[in-house]
Design an enzyme around this catalytic site. Structure first.
Site, PDB file in Angstrom:
ATOM      1  N   TYR A 181     -17.844   9.582   4.798  1.00  0.00           N
ATOM      2  CA  TYR A 181     -18.686   8.644   5.547  1.00  0.00           C
ATOM      3  C   TYR A 181     -20.114   9.156   5.613  1.00  0.00           C
ATOM      4  O   TYR A 181     -20.399  10.344   5.437  1.00  0.00           O
ATOM      5  CB  TYR A 181     -18.117   8.373   6.942  1.00  0.00           C
ATOM      6  CG  TYR A 181     -18.272   9.496   7.950  1.00  0.00           C
ATOM      7  CD1 TYR A 181     -19.418   9.608   8.734  1.00  0.00           C
ATOM      8  CD2 TYR A 181     -17.259  10.429   8.143  1.00  0.00           C
ATOM      9  CE1 TYR A 181     -19.555  10.617   9.676  1.00  0.00           C
ATOM     10  CE2 TYR A 181     -17.376  11.440   9.083  1.00  0.00           C
ATOM     11  CZ  TYR A 181     -18.530  11.535   9.838  1.00  0.00           C
ATOM     12  OH  TYR A 181     -18.674  12.547  10.767  1.00  0.00           O
ATOM     13  N   CYS A 182     -21.033   8.212   5.867  1.00  0.00           N
ATOM     14  CA  CYS A 182     -22.454   8.519   5.989  1.00  0.00           C
ATOM     15  C   CYS A 182     -23.082   7.420   6.844  1.00  0.00           C
ATOM     16  O   CYS A 182     -22.376   6.614   7.451  1.00  0.00           O
ATOM     17  CB  CYS A 182     -23.109   8.611   4.615  1.00  0.00           C
ATOM     18  SG  CYS A 182     -22.929   7.110   3.621  1.00  0.00           S
ATOM     19  N   THR A 183     -24.394   7.356   6.887  1.00  0.00           N
ATOM     20  CA  THR A 183     -25.059   6.426   7.800  1.00  0.00           C
ATOM     21  C   THR A 183     -24.798   4.974   7.438  1.00  0.00           C
ATOM     22  O   THR A 183     -24.333   4.191   8.273  1.00  0.00           O
ATOM     23  CB  THR A 183     -26.579   6.678   7.827  1.00  0.00           C
ATOM     24  OG1 THR A 183     -26.820   8.063   8.077  1.00  0.00           O
ATOM     25  CG2 THR A 183     -27.247   5.834   8.907  1.00  0.00           C
ATOM     26  N   CYS A 188     -21.731   8.188   0.998  1.00  0.00           N
ATOM     27  CA  CYS A 188     -20.276   8.306   0.931  1.00  0.00           C
ATOM     28  C   CYS A 188     -19.711   7.551  -0.259  1.00  0.00           C
ATOM     29  O   CYS A 188     -18.686   7.938  -0.829  1.00  0.00           O
ATOM     30  CB  CYS A 188     -19.617   7.879   2.236  1.00  0.00           C
ATOM     31  SG  CYS A 188     -20.115   6.307   2.940  1.00  0.00           S
ATOM     32  N   ILE A 210     -21.497   4.447   9.001  1.00  0.00           N
ATOM     33  CA  ILE A 210     -21.434   4.548  10.459  1.00  0.00           C
ATOM     34  C   ILE A 210     -21.987   3.288  11.123  1.00  0.00           C
ATOM     35  O   ILE A 210     -21.437   2.798  12.115  1.00  0.00           O
ATOM     36  CB  ILE A 210     -22.238   5.777  10.938  1.00  0.00           C
ATOM     37  CG1 ILE A 210     -21.679   7.056  10.326  1.00  0.00           C
ATOM     38  CG2 ILE A 210     -22.246   5.867  12.464  1.00  0.00           C
ATOM     39  CD1 ILE A 210     -22.664   8.214  10.315  1.00  0.00           C
TER      40      ILE A 210
END
Length: 257
Positions: A181-183, A188, A210
């Site tokens: 996961y990432c922003t 990701c 996110i």
């Protein structure tokens, strides 16, 4: 709050970058938008801010290009425009990994949506009973602001450090379901393909990152806020500015997702 902020990306082959840059910059200036757009042979990554009417008009204009048709952004609101100017930059990669064999424009890794990830975290395993390992692909100064507390955080200083960190720790992921996961999804997505490329199995990316997770399930299981690369510094689980200050290691106009 009168300012609409929108972030979006797409991995798609682009071969007319200088001309595309000029057209996009002219359109953004005409609509009084501010922010950053990155263009590279592998695709587009953008973060724009302005009035609802102006942002919608730009996205409508963008969709006329079949390469960007249907491109959807993640939205949030703020009182002020969190950028000082408008830039459209040409890059080698829209998110730098320096592994040229990884070509997301050629096909995505499997994705898991926010509701499914929440269910897996609620029950403590995936739908087939396997343990789930969350991998945070962001930099240390971002994870300091907030993260899934059970996630693997390698405390990296840049995205290019992540491959060697994961390679040295492969035993952690054996026989487990991996969710990167990432922003906003871009890191990701690219890293999930990298993990597949080195032979890791049951790898997923968190669809929309996110920000989409906050939007769809309200940030359940998340601890803290989410760092963003603009003058807001961070947003809370309601996608509103949290009041955190940007890290001195980042620029308010250094766009990531």
């Amino acid at each position: 709050m009168s300012t609409l902020n929108i972030s979006a990306y797409r991995f798609v082959s682009l071969d007319d970058l200088p001309a595309l840059r000029e057209r996009m910059l002219a359109q953004c200036h005409a609509l009084a938008l501010k922010g950053t757009i990155l263009l590279a042979p592998e695709g587009i990554n953008l973060f724009l801010a302005g009035s609802r009417e102006a942002v919608d008009a730009f996205m409508h204009w963008l969709h006329y290009d079949p390469r960007f048709a249907g491109l959807q952004g993640k939205e949030s609101l703020s009182d002020d425009v969190p950028f000082q100017r408008m830039r459209v930059r040409l890059k080698k990669e829209i998110i730098t990994l320096r592994h040229p064999t990884i070509r997301p424009e050629g096909g995505r890794a499997p994705a898991v949506d926010a509701a499914t990830l929440k269910r897996w975290l609620d029950q403590g395993h995936d739908d087939e009973g396997r343990d789930v390992v969350l991998l945070d692909t962001r930099n240390a100064y971002e994870t300091d602001v907030g993260m899934f507390p059970q996630a693997v955080d390698y405390r990296i200083g840049s995205f290019t450090e992540l491959p060697s960190a994961v390679e040295a720790d492969r035993a952690r992921y054996a026989e487990k379901t991996i969710v990167s996961y990432c922003t906003g999804g871009i890191r990701c997505e690219k890293f999930a393909l990298y993990m597949q490329d080195i032979g890791m199995e049951r790898v997923f990316q968190l669809e929309g990152g996110i920000l989409k997770y906050f939007e769809e399930v309200g940030g359940t299981h998340w601890q803290g806020d989410c760092f963003v690369f603009d003058e807001r510094g961070a947003v809370d689980k309601a996608l509103l500015p949290s009041g955190s200050s940007p890290s001195p290691q980042s620029s308010p106009e250094d766009i990531r997702a």
